[in-house]
Scaffold this motif. Structure first.
Motif, PDB file in Angstrom:
ATOM      1  N   ASN A  60      27.169 -98.260 101.678  1.00  0.00           N
ATOM      2  CA  ASN A  60      28.606 -98.431 101.902  1.00  0.00           C
ATOM      3  C   ASN A  60      29.281 -97.087 102.165  1.00  0.00           C
ATOM      4  O   ASN A  60      30.152 -96.987 103.027  1.00  0.00           O
ATOM      5  N   LYS A  61      28.878 -96.052 101.437  1.00  0.00           N
ATOM      6  CA  LYS A  61      29.441 -94.724 101.631  1.00  0.00           C
ATOM      7  C   LYS A  61      29.110 -94.202 103.027  1.00  0.00           C
ATOM      8  O   LYS A  61      29.967 -93.645 103.719  1.00  0.00           O
ATOM      9  N   LEU A  62      27.863 -94.379 103.474  1.00  0.00           N
ATOM     10  CA  LEU A  62      27.463 -93.946 104.813  1.00  0.00           C
ATOM     11  C   LEU A  62      28.256 -94.669 105.896  1.00  0.00           C
ATOM     12  O   LEU A  62      28.699 -94.061 106.867  1.00  0.00           O
ATOM     13  N   LEU A  63      28.429 -95.991 105.731  1.00  0.00           N
ATOM     14  CA  LEU A  63      29.189 -96.765 106.709  1.00  0.00           C
ATOM     15  C   LEU A  63      30.643 -96.310 106.745  1.00  0.00           C
ATOM     16  O   LEU A  63      31.235 -96.168 107.809  1.00  0.00           O
ATOM     17  N   PHE A 113      20.378-118.219 110.346  1.00  0.00           N
ATOM     18  CA  PHE A 113      21.010-116.931 110.532  1.00  0.00           C
ATOM     19  C   PHE A 113      21.114-116.177 109.208  1.00  0.00           C
ATOM     20  O   PHE A 113      21.014-114.971 109.192  1.00  0.00           O
ATOM     21  N   SER A 114      21.304-116.876 108.113  1.00  0.00           N
ATOM     22  CA  SER A 114      21.502-116.193 106.836  1.00  0.00           C
ATOM     23  C   SER A 114      20.272-115.420 106.373  1.00  0.00           C
ATOM     24  O   SER A 114      20.393-114.512 105.556  1.00  0.00           O
ATOM     25  N   ILE A 115      19.097-115.739 106.897  1.00  0.00           N
ATOM     26  CA  ILE A 115      17.923-114.958 106.499  1.00  0.00           C
ATOM     27  C   ILE A 115      17.909-113.593 107.172  1.00  0.00           C
ATOM     28  O   ILE A 115      17.222-112.691 106.733  1.00  0.00           O
ATOM     29  N   TYR A 116      18.693-113.418 108.264  1.00  0.00           N
ATOM     30  CA  TYR A 116      18.731-112.144 108.980  1.00  0.00           C
ATOM     31  C   TYR A 116      19.944-111.297 108.615  1.00  0.00           C
ATOM     32  O   TYR A 116      19.995-110.125 108.923  1.00  0.00           O
ATOM     33  N   ALA A 117      20.947-111.882 107.996  1.00  0.00           N
ATOM     34  CA  ALA A 117      22.168-111.143 107.674  1.00  0.00           C
ATOM     35  C   ALA A 117      22.553-111.399 106.224  1.00  0.00           C
ATOM     36  O   ALA A 117      22.481-112.522 105.745  1.00  0.00           O
ATOM     37  N   HIS A 118      22.938-110.354 105.547  1.00  0.00           N
ATOM     38  CA  HIS A 118      23.387-110.480 104.173  1.00  0.00           C
ATOM     39  C   HIS A 118      24.349-109.323 103.883  1.00  0.00           C
ATOM     40  O   HIS A 118      24.343-108.306 104.573  1.00  0.00           O
ATOM     41  N   PRO A 119      25.187-109.464 102.891  1.00  0.00           N
ATOM     42  CA  PRO A 119      26.150-108.395 102.601  1.00  0.00           C
ATOM     43  C   PRO A 119      25.461-107.128 102.111  1.00  0.00           C
ATOM     44  O   PRO A 119      24.389-107.182 101.504  1.00  0.00           O
ATOM     45  N   VAL A 120      26.070-106.024 102.403  1.00  0.00           N
ATOM     46  CA  VAL A 120      25.554-104.733 101.950  1.00  0.00           C
ATOM     47  C   VAL A 120      26.087-104.500 100.537  1.00  0.00           C
ATOM     48  O   VAL A 120      27.281-104.518 100.305  1.00  0.00           O
ATOM     49  N   ILE A 121      25.176-104.327  99.593  1.00  0.00           N
ATOM     50  CA  ILE A 121      25.611-104.127  98.217  1.00  0.00           C
ATOM     51  C   ILE A 121      25.258-102.742  97.687  1.00  0.00           C
ATOM     52  O   ILE A 121      25.553-102.424  96.558  1.00  0.00           O
ATOM     53  N   SER A 122      24.670-101.932  98.529  1.00  0.00           N
ATOM     54  CA  SER A 122      24.281-100.585  98.112  1.00  0.00           C
ATOM     55  C   SER A 122      25.478 -99.638  98.201  1.00  0.00           C
ATOM     56  O   SER A 122      26.058 -99.469  99.276  1.00  0.00           O
ATOM     57  N   PRO A 123      25.860 -98.999  97.103  1.00  0.00           N
ATOM     58  CA  PRO A 123      26.962 -98.019  97.161  1.00  0.00           C
ATOM     59  C   PRO A 123      26.655 -96.882  98.134  1.00  0.00           C
ATOM     60  O   PRO A 123      27.545 -96.412  98.830  1.00  0.00           O
TER      61      PRO A 123
END
Length: 149
Positions: free
Chosen positions: A14-17, A1-11
């Motif tokens: 993150n701003k869009l979310l 599963f970890s190959i399909y999901a990872h934390p979002v590190i893009s500022p």
């Protein structure tokens, strides 16, 4: 599963979310999910226990404000989080047909402040009314099954 999901590190991402209208993607907003199957007749009040899976353990004892999806209203708009991450609530079906809620179904959103920045109309379409005569067929979708082929 970890190959399909990872934390979002893009500022930028993150701003869009954060600016999105999807409250569950914002910090401190949590899905309110049903623990047991329940049938709600129109206009009736029913006491239930719900789960806030994404709530942190540090929030135990905190009062959460609630906003129901679709034709679901909460008897009280706030409740204290128990050590098992559950809330005891009274819910009401404000629609004209019976609603059948299945275990794990999301019926609303919770936040530690009474701050739901978008009009209620955005949230009033998520819970689908099903008549008691209709058999409920749960979706059999799984991300793991999707990637096995």
């Amino acid at each position: 599963f970890s190959i399909y999901a990872h934390p979002v590190i893009s500022p930028y991402t993150n701003k869009l979310l954060h600016q999105s209208q999807i409250l569950e993607l914002r910090e401190d907003y949590h899905h309110v999910t049903v623990l047991n199957r329940i049938s709600l007749k129109p206009g009736t009040l029913e006491p239930i226990s719900v789960l806030l899976k994404s709530a942190p353990k540090t929030a135990i004892g905190t009062e959460f404000f609630l906003l129901g999806y679709g034709n679901i209203n909460f008897g009280w708009n706030k409740a204290k989080l128990a050590p098992n991450l559950q809330l005891v609530l009274t819910i009401q079906n404000t629609g004209k047909q019976m609603i059948i809620l299945e275990c794990g179904e999301s019926i609303g959103v919770a936040h530690s402040q009474d701050n739901f920045p978008y009009p209620n109309s955005f949230f009033r379409q998520s819970v689908e009314e099903r008549s008691a005569n209709q058999a409920y067929k749960p979706p059999h979708f799984s991300y793991t099954q999707q990637y096995r082929n």
